[in-house]
Design a protein around this motif. Structure first.
Motif, PDB file in Angstrom:
ATOM      1  N   VAL A  31       0.832  -1.206   0.000  1.00  0.00           N
ATOM      2  CA  VAL A  31       0.000   0.000   0.000  1.00  0.00           C
ATOM      3  C   VAL A  31       0.867   1.257   0.000  1.00  0.00           C
ATOM      4  N   ALA A  32       1.909   1.253   0.819  1.00  0.00           N
ATOM      5  CA  ALA A  32       2.797   2.418   0.899  1.00  0.00           C
ATOM      6  C   ALA A  32       3.458   2.685  -0.451  1.00  0.00           C
ATOM      7  N   LEU A  33       3.875   1.635  -1.139  1.00  0.00           N
ATOM      8  CA  LEU A  33       4.482   1.783  -2.461  1.00  0.00           C
ATOM      9  C   LEU A  33       3.486   2.360  -3.456  1.00  0.00           C
ATOM     10  N   ARG A  34       2.243   1.899  -3.365  1.00  0.00           N
ATOM     11  CA  ARG A  34       1.215   2.417  -4.268  1.00  0.00           C
ATOM     12  C   ARG A  34       0.940   3.900  -4.004  1.00  0.00           C
ATOM     13  N   ARG A  40      -1.979   8.889  -4.288  1.00  0.00           N
ATOM     14  CA  ARG A  40      -3.383   8.705  -3.924  1.00  0.00           C
ATOM     15  C   ARG A  40      -3.479   7.669  -2.801  1.00  0.00           C
ATOM     16  N   ILE A  41      -4.483   7.828  -1.958  1.00  0.00           N
ATOM     17  CA  ILE A  41      -4.628   6.927  -0.807  1.00  0.00           C
ATOM     18  C   ILE A  41      -5.737   5.898  -1.044  1.00  0.00           C
ATOM     19  N   THR A  42      -5.841   5.419  -2.266  1.00  0.00           N
ATOM     20  CA  THR A  42      -6.962   4.579  -2.683  1.00  0.00           C
ATOM     21  C   THR A  42      -7.189   3.383  -1.768  1.00  0.00           C
ATOM     22  N   PHE A  43      -6.140   2.641  -1.414  1.00  0.00           N
ATOM     23  CA  PHE A  43      -6.309   1.412  -0.649  1.00  0.00           C
ATOM     24  C   PHE A  43      -5.749   1.489   0.765  1.00  0.00           C
ATOM     25  N   VAL A  44      -5.602   2.690   1.283  1.00  0.00           N
ATOM     26  CA  VAL A  44      -5.075   2.835   2.642  1.00  0.00           C
ATOM     27  C   VAL A  44      -6.025   2.218   3.674  1.00  0.00           C
ATOM     28  N   PHE A  45      -7.316   2.179   3.371  1.00  0.00           N
ATOM     29  CA  PHE A  45      -8.276   1.588   4.310  1.00  0.00           C
ATOM     30  C   PHE A  45      -7.969   0.129   4.609  1.00  0.00           C
ATOM     31  N   LEU A  46      -7.244  -0.535   3.698  1.00  0.00           N
ATOM     32  CA  LEU A  46      -6.896  -1.936   3.928  1.00  0.00           C
ATOM     33  C   LEU A  46      -5.956  -2.098   5.121  1.00  0.00           C
ATOM     34  N   LEU A  96     -12.264  -7.391  -2.348  1.00  0.00           N
ATOM     35  CA  LEU A  96     -12.092  -7.616  -3.784  1.00  0.00           C
ATOM     36  C   LEU A  96     -13.163  -6.876  -4.580  1.00  0.00           C
ATOM     37  N   PHE A  97     -14.276  -6.483  -3.908  1.00  0.00           N
ATOM     38  CA  PHE A  97     -15.309  -5.691  -4.576  1.00  0.00           C
ATOM     39  C   PHE A  97     -14.756  -4.356  -5.072  1.00  0.00           C
ATOM     40  N   HIS A  98     -13.678  -3.893  -4.452  1.00  0.00           N
ATOM     41  CA  HIS A  98     -13.107  -2.597  -4.826  1.00  0.00           C
ATOM     42  C   HIS A  98     -12.164  -2.688  -6.031  1.00  0.00           C
ATOM     43  N   LEU A  99     -11.965  -3.891  -6.520  1.00  0.00           N
ATOM     44  CA  LEU A  99     -11.016  -4.077  -7.615  1.00  0.00           C
ATOM     45  C   LEU A  99     -11.622  -3.629  -8.942  1.00  0.00           C
ATOM     46  N   ARG A 100     -10.949  -2.701  -9.606  1.00  0.00           N
ATOM     47  CA  ARG A 100     -11.312  -2.265 -10.963  1.00  0.00           C
ATOM     48  C   ARG A 100     -10.100  -1.565 -11.560  1.00  0.00           C
ATOM     49  N   PRO A 101     -10.037  -1.510 -12.891  1.00  0.00           N
ATOM     50  CA  PRO A 101      -8.892  -0.818 -13.507  1.00  0.00           C
ATOM     51  C   PRO A 101      -8.842   0.644 -13.080  1.00  0.00           C
ATOM     52  N   ARG A 102      -7.655   1.094 -12.696  1.00  0.00           N
ATOM     53  CA  ARG A 102      -7.446   2.491 -12.306  1.00  0.00           C
ATOM     54  C   ARG A 102      -6.229   3.025 -13.051  1.00  0.00           C
ATOM     55  N   PRO A 103      -6.289   4.259 -13.512  1.00  0.00           N
ATOM     56  CA  PRO A 103      -5.169   4.812 -14.267  1.00  0.00           C
ATOM     57  C   PRO A 103      -3.930   4.970 -13.396  1.00  0.00           C
ATOM     58  N   GLY A 104      -2.781   4.697 -13.987  1.00  0.00           N
ATOM     59  CA  GLY A 104      -1.515   4.918 -13.301  1.00  0.00           C
ATOM     60  C   GLY A 104      -0.966   3.721 -12.566  1.00  0.00           C
ATOM     61  N   VAL A 105      -1.793   2.678 -12.379  1.00  0.00           N
ATOM     62  CA  VAL A 105      -1.342   1.478 -11.666  1.00  0.00           C
ATOM     63  C   VAL A 105      -1.781   0.248 -12.452  1.00  0.00           C
ATOM     64  N   PRO A 106      -0.885  -0.717 -12.680  1.00  0.00           N
ATOM     65  CA  PRO A 106      -1.298  -1.939 -13.385  1.00  0.00           C
ATOM     66  C   PRO A 106      -2.410  -2.666 -12.636  1.00  0.00           C
ATOM     67  N   TYR A 107      -3.330  -3.193 -13.380  1.00  0.00           N
ATOM     68  CA  TYR A 107      -4.456  -3.917 -12.787  1.00  0.00           C
ATOM     69  C   TYR A 107      -3.972  -5.083 -11.947  1.00  0.00           C
ATOM     70  N   TRP A 108      -2.917  -5.770 -12.438  1.00  0.00           N
ATOM     71  CA  TRP A 108      -2.412  -6.932 -11.715  1.00  0.00           C
ATOM     72  C   TRP A 108      -1.838  -6.541 -10.348  1.00  0.00           C
ATOM     73  N   TYR A 109      -1.303  -5.325 -10.232  1.00  0.00           N
ATOM     74  CA  TYR A 109      -0.739  -4.896  -8.948  1.00  0.00           C
ATOM     75  C   TYR A 109      -1.839  -4.735  -7.906  1.00  0.00           C
ATOM     76  N   ASP A 110      -2.930  -4.084  -8.307  1.00  0.00           N
ATOM     77  CA  ASP A 110      -4.045  -3.921  -7.381  1.00  0.00           C
ATOM     78  C   ASP A 110      -4.654  -5.271  -7.014  1.00  0.00           C
ATOM     79  N   LEU A 111      -4.724  -6.180  -7.975  1.00  0.00           N
ATOM     80  CA  LEU A 111      -5.234  -7.522  -7.693  1.00  0.00           C
ATOM     81  C   LEU A 111      -4.342  -8.216  -6.659  1.00  0.00           C
ATOM     82  N   ALA A 112      -3.033  -8.178  -6.887  1.00  0.00           N
ATOM     83  CA  ALA A 112      -2.104  -8.814  -5.954  1.00  0.00           C
ATOM     84  C   ALA A 112      -2.180  -8.166  -4.581  1.00  0.00           C
TER      85      ALA A 112
END
Length: 232
Positions: A31-34, A40-46, A96-112
């Motif tokens: 999360v910190a790397l992202r 952006r703090i998109t997944f900080v809630f995790l 996983l409900f929050h998973l969707r393509p987002r600009p600037g980050v590979p989809y596979w990274y958010d999935l992982a």
């Protein structure tokens, strides 16, 4: 602290605590790397979610170490607190409900990233339930330990529904008990009016129970194999 360290060592807890520390650090680092890369703090809630998932494991560890010193009231109070926080561990699967393509980050990274958190939360939950099952089996009977383990997994399925769809939190048991109990009572007293509740609960409960039983079977098979080949 010294006494706690020795008790953890006596109960062979240090290695698993070390591994969970590493997996949690890995999750937070992703999360910190992202955040560093995207600003952006998109997944900080995790990070907060994984902290909540750690609470039941901390409580179950303390119960394993000290349950023999606790009276019935103290033991049940700690168990109730553990049960209130337990659904936070498998709940991360639904992020996983929050998973969707987002600009600037590979989809596979958010999935992982989400999968790492979900897996870590699930393993913390399973390890915690194994602890509780062991404690109840020791204090009472082995079959009671199994009933408690399966029962808490079923309740966790319902807890996932309460958290994801009704947005209730563990601390609402104290801060907002009346509306929480009202929502629960409506779904118990009028089951046919809430098919979504039972659909989510049954599916997630089945997933959790089957996964737990399979994990316990793996552990028992490995333990028997190690006992039969002590030099391996």
């Amino acid at each position: 602290m010294t006494n706690l360290f020795h008790r953890l060592k006596e109960h062979n807890r240090l290695s698993i605590l070390f591994i969970f520390s590493l997996t949690t650090i890995l999750c937070v680092s992703l999360v910190a790397l992202r955040v560093q890369y995207t600003t952006r703090i998109t997944f900080v809630f995790l990070v907060w979610n994984i902290f909540l998932a750690l609470i039941p494991y901390i409580i179950s560890t303390l119960l394993v170490l000290y349950h023999h010193r606790l009276g019935t009231f103290s033991f049940l109070l700690l168990f109730a607190t553990w049960l209130a926080f337990l659904p936070n561990a498998p709940y991360i699967l639904t992020d996983l409900f929050h998973l969707r393509p987002r600009p600037g980050v590979p989809y596979w990274y958010d999935l992982a990233l989400i999968l790492f958190f979900a897996w870590n939360g699930l393993m913390l939950g399973y390890a915690s339930i194994m602890d509780i099952q062991s404690v109840f089996a020791t204090r009472f009977r082995p079959w009671i330990g199994w009933c408690v383990a399966v029962g808490t997994l079923l309740l966790s399925g319902f807890g996932i529904y309460l958290g994801r769809y009704l947005r209730w939190n563990s601390w609402d048991i104290i801060s907002s008990p009346t509306p929480l109990l009202r929502d629960i009572a409506q779904r118990i007293l009028h089951p046919f009016e809430h098919p979504h509740t039972y659909g989510v609960t049954i599916i997630f409960a089945a997933f959790l129970v089957l996964g737990y039983v399979l994990l316990v079977q793996f552990a028992q098979v490995y333990a028997r194999k190690s006992a039969s080949h002590p030099n391996n």
